[in-house]
Design a protein around this motif. Sequence first.
Motif, PDB file in Angstrom:
ATOM      1  N   HIS A 172      14.425   7.778   2.312  1.00 14.81           N
ATOM      2  CA  HIS A 172      12.965   7.668   2.197  1.00 14.81           C
ATOM      3  C   HIS A 172      12.507   6.318   2.742  1.00 14.81           C
ATOM      4  O   HIS A 172      13.084   5.275   2.424  1.00 14.81           O
ATOM      5  CB  HIS A 172      12.533   7.820   0.739  1.00 14.81           C
ATOM      6  N   PHE A 173      11.457   6.318   3.572  1.00 12.92           N
ATOM      7  CA  PHE A 173      11.027   5.104   4.273  1.00 12.92           C
ATOM      8  C   PHE A 173      10.737   3.959   3.311  1.00 12.92           C
ATOM      9  O   PHE A 173      11.244   2.837   3.491  1.00 12.92           O
ATOM     10  CB  PHE A 173       9.784   5.407   5.120  1.00 12.92           C
ATOM     11  N   PHE A 174       9.919   4.195   2.298  1.00 15.78           N
ATOM     12  CA  PHE A 174       9.521   3.095   1.419  1.00 15.78           C
ATOM     13  C   PHE A 174      10.652   2.656   0.492  1.00 15.78           C
ATOM     14  O   PHE A 174      10.655   1.514   0.035  1.00 15.78           O
ATOM     15  CB  PHE A 174       8.274   3.473   0.621  1.00 15.78           C
ATOM     16  N   PHE A 198       0.818  -1.219   0.000  1.00 16.12           N
ATOM     17  CA  PHE A 198       0.000   0.000   0.000  1.00 16.12           C
ATOM     18  C   PHE A 198       0.849   1.266   0.000  1.00 16.12           C
ATOM     19  O   PHE A 198       0.393   2.327   0.424  1.00 16.12           O
ATOM     20  CB  PHE A 198      -0.932   0.008   1.213  1.00 16.12           C
ATOM     21  N   GLN A 199       2.083   1.170  -0.491  1.00 11.60           N
ATOM     22  CA  GLN A 199       2.968   2.331  -0.421  1.00 11.60           C
ATOM     23  C   GLN A 199       2.432   3.519  -1.222  1.00 11.60           C
ATOM     24  O   GLN A 199       2.518   4.666  -0.777  1.00 11.60           O
ATOM     25  CB  GLN A 199       4.375   1.945  -0.881  1.00 11.60           C
ATOM     26  N   ASP A 200       1.844   3.288  -2.385  1.00 14.67           N
ATOM     27  CA  ASP A 200       1.302   4.402  -3.164  1.00 14.67           C
ATOM     28  C   ASP A 200       0.124   5.061  -2.453  1.00 14.67           C
ATOM     29  O   ASP A 200       0.000   6.295  -2.442  1.00 14.67           O
ATOM     30  CB  ASP A 200       0.870   3.921  -4.551  1.00 14.67           C
ATOM     31  N   ASP A 201      -0.742   4.253  -1.850  1.00 12.29           N
ATOM     32  CA  ASP A 201      -1.902   4.790  -1.135  1.00 12.29           C
ATOM     33  C   ASP A 201      -1.470   5.606   0.078  1.00 12.29           C
ATOM     34  O   ASP A 201      -2.001   6.698   0.334  1.00 12.29           O
ATOM     35  CB  ASP A 201      -2.824   3.647  -0.691  1.00 12.29           C
ATOM     36  N   ILE A 202      -0.495   5.083   0.818  1.00 11.62           N
ATOM     37  CA  ILE A 202      -0.004   5.790   2.010  1.00 11.62           C
ATOM     38  C   ILE A 202       0.710   7.073   1.614  1.00 11.62           C
ATOM     39  O   ILE A 202       0.521   8.126   2.230  1.00 11.62           O
ATOM     40  CB  ILE A 202       0.922   4.868   2.827  1.00 11.62           C
ATOM     41  N   ARG A 203       1.509   7.006   0.578  1.00 11.49           N
ATOM     42  CA  ARG A 203       2.257   8.187   0.154  1.00 11.49           C
ATOM     43  C   ARG A 203       1.331   9.275  -0.391  1.00 11.49           C
ATOM     44  O   ARG A 203       1.597  10.463  -0.225  1.00 11.49           O
ATOM     45  CB  ARG A 203       3.298   7.796  -0.889  1.00 11.49           C
ATOM     46  N   ASP A 204       0.249   8.870  -1.042  1.00  8.32           N
ATOM     47  CA  ASP A 204      -0.708   9.872  -1.521  1.00  8.32           C
ATOM     48  C   ASP A 204      -1.342  10.631  -0.364  1.00  8.32           C
ATOM     49  O   ASP A 204      -1.707  11.806  -0.501  1.00  8.32           O
ATOM     50  CB  ASP A 204      -1.805   9.197  -2.358  1.00  8.32           C
TER      51      ASP A 204
END
Length: 379
Positions: free
Chosen positions: A121-123, A35-41
């Motif tokens: 960067h975390f991810f 879910f990295q894209d969702d969290i980053r958004d």
Amino acid sequence: MSTFKKTVGKLHLWLGLASGLIVFIVSLTGALFVFQDDIRDLTEPWRKVEAQATAPVLPSQLQAAALARHPGVDAASTWVTYFGPERSATVFFTDKSGAPTQVYLNPYTGRVLHELDLRTHFFTIVQEIHMHLLLPEAVAKWVVGGGVSVFVVMLLTGLVLWWPKRKQERKQRFTIKWGARWRRVNYDLHNVLGFYAASIGLVLALSGLFMLYPWLLEPLVLAVDGGRPAPQEIMKTKLDTLQSATATVQPLPDIVYRTARRLSPTHEMILLGPTGMGKDPAFCWTYQKALHYYHRDEYAFHPVSGQLLETRFHNSKSAGTKLSDMNYDLHVGQILGFGGKLVAFLVSLICASLPVTGTIIWWGRRNKTKKKKPRLQAV
């Protein structure tokens, strides 16, 4: 228990003990990354912009704005990505200190919105642990690849051990006895959850191996294509180094971008590779949907003249090549949208739990055996 199942059990045990830590780390970081894209958004506002009716600025303008604070970095070595109407564009490069840097810009104005040092960067760190365990890439390729390969064998041998001998045992194998003693609950968690997660776990593991070892995917592509790849799938873009070419007047990235936009007008995302490699073509990929990497068209251009050398449109690709293009979206579950990502997340967590519950089962049996020995001696 039959001799066959005893042999499979020994194989399952020792392979599990050998690969357990690797599987745990890779699965846990994989679950975080889904879910990295969702969290980053939600946490990085610079990833989104307001869509406008005007056309985006050209990539040469984005490169100039992104590199204004980084003199000495060659614009031809950068990667430029347009992510879609409501998303910022990015310019990726390695600065003079060796730091991988990603600059986010408004695609309609060229204004810099944010700059990231990807080393912190975390991810990016999560992805590096997931892929390489923070080891040198050459070493990690075999350590991670070996651990995941063993995990594939573990899933298959686990299914053999799980399969009930009698029909009346099947219901018991499908459910967890939550009211039983903790050792029995742990045993059920390992077996029952392992069974439910096995099929999706195999897809996640194999798609990960295909990224590490692309040659493993080739037999599958050939099999899907009936053993004979389509001619357009085996074409290799080559440059005639003996033939002189007239340098283009316009910046090469702008020619590449305009051509890709014209030939793939409905695609949201466009990725332009480095254009200053000299002897190598300049490549560009367009994707139908932002942040999805399955449905894509591919282009190759002459690095001097900007002439379009080769195209591979998604609709003309063979079934095997389409399956290959689907690999990343399968690996993170997004091929099926949010629901697919949720399934991939849960299955990754279950896969991370299997080495833990399996080790507890082995440790309990080992201690139980040790406790029985003094009684036998006394008798």
